[in-house]
Write a protein that holds these residues in place. Structure first.
Motif, PDB file in Angstrom:
ATOM      1  N   UNK A  68       4.595   9.609  17.561  1.00  0.00           N
ATOM      2  CA  UNK A  68       4.551   7.586  18.540  1.00  0.00           C
ATOM      3  C   UNK A  68       3.580   6.612  17.881  1.00  0.00           C
ATOM      4  N   UNK A  69       3.168   7.495  16.679  1.00  0.00           N
ATOM      5  CA  UNK A  69       2.317   6.699  16.120  1.00  0.00           C
ATOM      6  C   UNK A  69       3.183   5.190  14.942  1.00  0.00           C
ATOM      7  N   UNK A  70       2.167   4.354  14.383  1.00  0.00           N
ATOM      8  CA  UNK A  70       3.433   3.881  13.260  1.00  0.00           C
ATOM      9  C   UNK A  70       3.191   4.735  11.946  1.00  0.00           C
ATOM     10  N   UNK A  71       4.563   4.998  11.552  1.00  0.00           N
ATOM     11  CA  UNK A  71       3.742   5.391   9.803  1.00  0.00           C
ATOM     12  C   UNK A  71       3.117   4.102   9.016  1.00  0.00           C
ATOM     13  N   UNK A  72       2.159   4.090   8.385  1.00  0.00           N
ATOM     14  CA  UNK A  72       0.766   3.153   7.365  1.00  0.00           C
ATOM     15  C   UNK A  72       2.009   2.589   7.112  1.00  0.00           C
ATOM     16  N   UNK A  73       0.753   1.438   6.744  1.00  0.00           N
ATOM     17  CA  UNK A  73       1.328   0.958   5.195  1.00  0.00           C
ATOM     18  C   UNK A  73       0.256   0.443   4.184  1.00  0.00           C
ATOM     19  N   UNK A  74       0.599   1.425   3.220  1.00  0.00           N
ATOM     20  CA  UNK A  74      -0.094   0.654   1.922  1.00  0.00           C
ATOM     21  C   UNK A  74      -0.412   0.239   0.810  1.00  0.00           C
ATOM     22  N   UNK A  75      -1.627  -0.486   0.473  1.00  0.00           N
ATOM     23  CA  UNK A  75      -1.336  -1.816  -0.533  1.00  0.00           C
ATOM     24  C   UNK A  75      -2.145  -1.677  -1.412  1.00  0.00           C
ATOM     25  N   UNK A  76      -0.887  -1.832  -2.588  1.00  0.00           N
ATOM     26  CA  UNK A  76      -1.727  -1.566  -4.100  1.00  0.00           C
ATOM     27  C   UNK A  76      -2.356  -3.068  -4.834  1.00  0.00           C
ATOM     28  N   UNK A  77      -2.924  -3.757  -5.654  1.00  0.00           N
ATOM     29  CA  UNK A  77      -2.977  -5.144  -6.010  1.00  0.00           C
ATOM     30  C   UNK A  77      -3.485  -4.411  -7.594  1.00  0.00           C
ATOM     31  N   UNK A  78      -2.284  -5.664  -8.459  1.00  0.00           N
ATOM     32  CA  UNK A  78      -2.440  -4.914 -10.074  1.00  0.00           C
ATOM     33  C   UNK A  78      -2.721  -6.214 -10.994  1.00  0.00           C
ATOM     34  N   UNK A  79      -4.143  -5.917 -11.876  1.00  0.00           N
ATOM     35  CA  UNK A  79      -4.093  -7.050 -12.212  1.00  0.00           C
ATOM     36  C   UNK A  79      -3.856  -6.916 -13.685  1.00  0.00           C
ATOM     37  N   UNK A  80      -3.679  -8.299 -14.058  1.00  0.00           N
ATOM     38  CA  UNK A  80      -3.098  -8.370 -15.658  1.00  0.00           C
ATOM     39  C   UNK A  80      -3.626  -7.052 -16.530  1.00  0.00           C
TER      40      UNK A  80
END
Length: 314
Positions: free
Chosen positions: A84-96
């Motif tokens: 019933x719950x929403x599958x999660x969304x993960x965020x990655x921020x990659x710097x130069x």
């Protein structure tokens, strides 16, 4: 066939930008969305290498539908357990400068019924003689008890499949008594399991031996840029793989486990394959998994001579 189970899968969104400025508007140079979760990544890497695999996933909501669709587009069979719950969304921020900032969502809380349905799906459909390995990967979502993996390992072992376990904390410790065929902790997870810091390769060998005494048949320890160590009844091997430039280390450990299982799941040859896959993964953007064309086997060095006094980098 190699089956993966990921109790807490995700969509992984990655942004690449020159530098992250807190409190300001940041404009990404590139962005991408990949199917995520440890077992999902293992399945992606195995499929890219031509191995037959199925990903077992509890999925819910729009993000769950998108995750399933992305996997199917990559030719990966998906066995879905609806939740019933929403599958999660993960965020990655990659710097130069290769700095990595990750934001991992907690994911849905599984009900007792959903937990039982996920366990039953694996037991019913993936315990036959055609299944060579079951890879149990990642953290347990809310609602699953710490001994959930232990129960799964015990049931699947009775069906004849070998078990690879890549998790940490109480879930790892609880599952050891079920004697998984291989566990794949990184240095931090292994240190947590034995309750002390690990400063040298020798410390890692000793800690891996303790996990074997508790039930693990093999320990494949990932040491990041310092290499990998395999400790088994047949012996111990240490290896490294040279990488000129790291682009993203997201999913590198998962690619390593895929390489290890795809090469048979034991011994020096499998360790070398794990190193080649992990090194290839860190040269790719986001959580992109390597293909055979990305592998540089010549950069891999594996030896039975363990450099026990070598100090590990922080």
């Amino acid at each position: 066939m190699i089956v993966t189970i990921t109790p807490n899968p995700s969509l992984d969104r990655t942004y690449e930008l020159p530098a992250l400025s807190r409190g300001e508007v940041n404009r990404a140079a590139t962005d991408r969305v990949d199917p995520g979760g440890k077992g999902v990544n293992v399945a992606r890497a195995l499929t890219a290498a031509g191995h037959r695999t199925t990903a077992v996933l509890p999925l819910g909501g729009f993000s769950g539908l998108l995750l399933s669709d992305l996997l199917l587009r990559q030719g990966i069979a998906v066995a879905t357990v609806p939740v019933r719950g929403e599958t999660r969304i993960n965020v990655s921020i990659v710097e130069s400068d290769h700095g990595l900032t990750k934001i991992n969502a907690p994911g849905p809380e599984l009900s007792e019924h959903e937990s039982a349905a996920l366990l039953a799906a694996v037991r019913r459909d993936f315990t036959g003689p055609e299944v060579d390995w079951l890879a149990c990967c990642g953290s347990l979502p809310r609602g699953l008890a710490p001994d959930w993996y232990a129960e799964l390992v015990g049931q699947v072992h009775s069906g004849g499949a070998r078990i690879a376990l890549d998790t940490s904390g109480p879930a790892l410790l609880a599952a050891l008594k079920a004697r998984p065929d291989v566990v794949k902790p990184n240095r931090e997870e292994l240190a947590e399991a034995v309750g002390r810091p690990l400063a040298t390769v020798g410390d890692v060998v000793e800690a891996a031996g303790e996990l074997r005494e508790r039930g693990a048949q093999q320990v494949l320890a990932s040491l990041g840029a310092d290499g990998m160590l395999l400790v088994a009844e047949e012996g111990s091997w240490f290896g490294t793989a040279a990488v000129a430039e790291v682009r993203s280390d997201v999913g590198a450990g998962d690619a390593s486990l895929a390489g290890f299982l795809g090469a048979g799941g034991s011994g020096l040859k499998a360790l070398a394959a794990a190193l080649a896959h992990g090194a290839a993964a860190v040269r790719l953007p986001g959580s992109m998994m390597p293909t055979p064309a990305d592998l540089d086997h010549a950069a891999v060095r594996v030896t039975a001579e363990i450099p026990a006094e070598r100090v590990l980098r922080d």
